[in-house]
Enzyme design. Structure first.
Site, PDB file in Angstrom:
ATOM      1  N   ARG A 157       0.824  -1.220   0.000  1.00 52.06           N
ATOM      2  CA  ARG A 157       0.000   0.000   0.000  1.00 52.06           C
ATOM      3  C   ARG A 157       0.854   1.265   0.000  1.00 52.06           C
ATOM      4  O   ARG A 157       0.621   2.191  -0.772  1.00 52.06           O
ATOM      5  CB  ARG A 157      -0.894   0.014   1.247  1.00 52.06           C
ATOM      6  CG  ARG A 157      -2.137  -0.808   1.137  1.00 52.06           C
ATOM      7  CD  ARG A 157      -2.947  -0.697   2.422  1.00 52.06           C
ATOM      8  NE  ARG A 157      -2.268  -1.414   3.495  1.00 52.06           N
ATOM      9  CZ  ARG A 157      -2.705  -2.552   4.024  1.00 52.06           C
ATOM     10  NH1 ARG A 157      -3.825  -3.074   3.613  1.00 52.06           N
ATOM     11  NH2 ARG A 157      -2.031  -3.171   4.972  1.00 52.06           N
ATOM     12  N   ARG A 238      11.196   0.285   8.654  1.00 51.59           N
ATOM     13  CA  ARG A 238      11.659  -0.092   9.984  1.00 51.59           C
ATOM     14  C   ARG A 238      13.173   0.034  10.022  1.00 51.59           C
ATOM     15  O   ARG A 238      13.861  -0.308   9.045  1.00 51.59           O
ATOM     16  CB  ARG A 238      11.266  -1.535  10.314  1.00 51.59           C
ATOM     17  CG  ARG A 238       9.804  -1.703  10.706  1.00 51.59           C
ATOM     18  CD  ARG A 238       9.509  -1.028  12.041  1.00 51.59           C
ATOM     19  NE  ARG A 238       8.155  -1.213  12.512  1.00 51.59           N
ATOM     20  CZ  ARG A 238       7.147  -0.346  12.314  1.00 51.59           C
ATOM     21  NH1 ARG A 238       7.357   0.765  11.624  1.00 51.59           N
ATOM     22  NH2 ARG A 238       5.963  -0.575  12.820  1.00 51.59           N
ATOM     23  N   GLU A 267      16.391   2.407  17.962  1.00 49.21           N
ATOM     24  CA  GLU A 267      15.408   3.482  17.969  1.00 49.21           C
ATOM     25  C   GLU A 267      14.906   3.686  19.397  1.00 49.21           C
ATOM     26  O   GLU A 267      14.448   2.703  19.988  1.00 49.21           O
ATOM     27  CB  GLU A 267      14.256   3.109  17.034  1.00 49.21           C
ATOM     28  CG  GLU A 267      13.407   4.293  16.683  1.00 49.21           C
ATOM     29  CD  GLU A 267      12.435   3.981  15.552  1.00 49.21           C
ATOM     30  OE1 GLU A 267      12.848   3.531  14.476  1.00 49.21           O
ATOM     31  OE2 GLU A 267      11.241   4.193  15.797  1.00 49.21           O
ATOM     32  N   HIS A 286      10.787   8.972  13.706  1.00 53.00           N
ATOM     33  CA  HIS A 286       9.691   8.020  13.412  1.00 53.00           C
ATOM     34  C   HIS A 286       8.332   8.744  13.440  1.00 53.00           C
ATOM     35  O   HIS A 286       7.467   8.427  14.252  1.00 53.00           O
ATOM     36  CB  HIS A 286       9.709   6.849  14.419  1.00 53.00           C
ATOM     37  CG  HIS A 286       8.982   5.638  13.909  1.00 53.00           C
ATOM     38  ND1 HIS A 286       9.297   4.351  14.297  1.00 53.00           N
ATOM     39  CD2 HIS A 286       7.933   5.510  13.053  1.00 53.00           C
ATOM     40  CE1 HIS A 286       8.485   3.494  13.697  1.00 53.00           C
ATOM     41  NE2 HIS A 286       7.646   4.167  12.944  1.00 53.00           N
TER      42      HIS A 286
HETATM   43  C1  DGY Z   1       3.307   1.825  12.169  1.00 51.99           C
HETATM   44  O1  DGY Z   1       2.110   2.055  12.370  1.00 51.99           O
HETATM   45  O2  DGY Z   1       3.764   0.681  12.146  1.00 51.99           O
HETATM   46  C2  DGY Z   1       4.194   2.997  11.943  1.00 51.99           C
HETATM   47  O3  DGY Z   1       5.527   2.691  11.904  1.00 51.99           O
HETATM   48  C3  DGY Z   1       3.960   4.073  12.985  1.00 51.99           C
HETATM   49  O4  DGY Z   1       3.044   4.891  12.452  1.00 51.99           O
END
Ligand code: DGY
Length: 320
Positions: A157, A238, A267, A286
């Site tokens: 998506r 990620r 992170e 993030h």
């Molecule tokens: C998620 O939802 O996995 C994103 O990394 C944070 O919005």
């Protein structure tokens, strides 16, 4: 009738919280830092439902301390922080928030691509520091997007939403995915290529894969070496998809031109990390999905999942 007990691991949008008050007794972790594992165990021990975030490690040990738990709803699309096998064994339903953050994340990815390509953070710093003394034809030259080849790794998506946006800049698209997307190929004139070919061909490599055993350190020393010295690497997926040490080495040695990272490993990235020293590395904390409306929708979706789980009906947005 006894009310459900629900743990919520951080302060989320108030209207979503209100919906939980109607069905249960809620404990909310209101501090800014996430609860430590031991504190989380304490929170969930008598709970039927847990609404958590991607910063909470939901492992088998934690589940053992929560015998009543029947539903876990994470306010994130990613769910690598939850031990799904342990949840399956216990018959715990797990939900997440897919789809809702696609546009917000794609918008942010574009912002990052443009910022890195056109050196906007350096330009802001330059102007602010008083160095701006004249119009200079050679000042802060960046990359024009027109005619560039963009390599999208992961045409899900978010990858598709980035593809839609970036083709408006007159770019060529190559992508790599396990699944061929003929719909995207037809719509956007994208071409599926082998991963190594994407690395060698792309002027910008942008990552849109979930973190799995297969994608851990997908970009490391050999992959960075394959990229063009002029290439940009963008990661809004990620942190662990990229080998941080390898990236640091590649940026320091100009094996690639620049990087934009909204996610890092570790992170958060510690304040004294050498990546912050590099002018060719843009790091944000993030926030790719941090549109206010998006975050409210995510909170409501997480509550939808939680309420369904407490009722014992299938979750509207299930992981399992
Ligand atoms: C998620 O939802 O996995 C994103 O990394 C944070 O919005």
């Amino acid at each position: 009738m006894e009310k459900h007990r629900i743990a919520v691991t951080r302060t989320i949008a108030q209207p979503a919280i209100e919906r939980l008050h109607n069905v249960g007794k809620i404990t909310i972790w209101t501090e800014r830092q996430p609860p430590a594992h031991i504190q989380l165990m304490q929170m969930v021990k008598d709970c039927d439902g847990l609404l958590c975030l991607l910063t909470d490690c939901i492992d088998a040990h934690l589940l053992e301390s929560a015998p009543r738990l029947s539903v876990i709803s994470t306010m994130s699309v990613g769910y690598e922080h939850i031990d799904l096998e342990a949840c399956r064994r216990r018959g715990i339903q797990v939900g997440h928030t897919p789809g809702v953050l696609t546009d917000s994340t794609a918008d942010f990815t574009m912002a990052m691509i443009l910022s890195v390509a056109r050196r906007i953070p350096q330009a802001v710093e330059y102007a602010r520091s008083g160095l701006w003394s004249t119009w200079d034809p050679g000042l802060l030259l960046g990359h024009d997007l027109l005619g560039m080849t963009i390599g999208i790794v992961g045409m899900g998506r978010i990858g598709e939403a980035v593809a839609e946006r970036i083709t408006a800049f007159g770019t060529n698209l190559v992508y790599h995915d396990r699944i061929q997307r003929t719909d995207v190929e037809n719509k956007l004139n994208a071409k599926i290529v082998a991963f190594d070919d994407l690395l060698t061909q792309a002027d910008i490599v942008t990552l849109h894969v979930p973190l799995t055993d297969q994608t851990h350190h997908l970009i490391s020393y050999p992959q960075l070496k394959m990229m063009k010295p002029s290439a940009l690497l963008i990661n809004t997926s990620r942190g662990k998809v990229v080998d941080t040490e390898a990236l640091l080495h590649a940026l320091q040695n100009r094996e690639i031109d620049a990087a934009g990272l909204d996610v890092t490993d570790p992170e958060p990235l510690p304040a004294n990390h050498p990546l912050y020293e590099l002018p060719n590395c843009l790091i944000t904390p993030h926030i790719a999905s941090a549109g206010a409306a998006t975050r409210t929708k995510m909170a409501h979706m997480a509550v939808d999942n939680l309420l369904a789980g407490l009722k014992g009906v299938p979750l509207p947005y299930p992981v399992i």
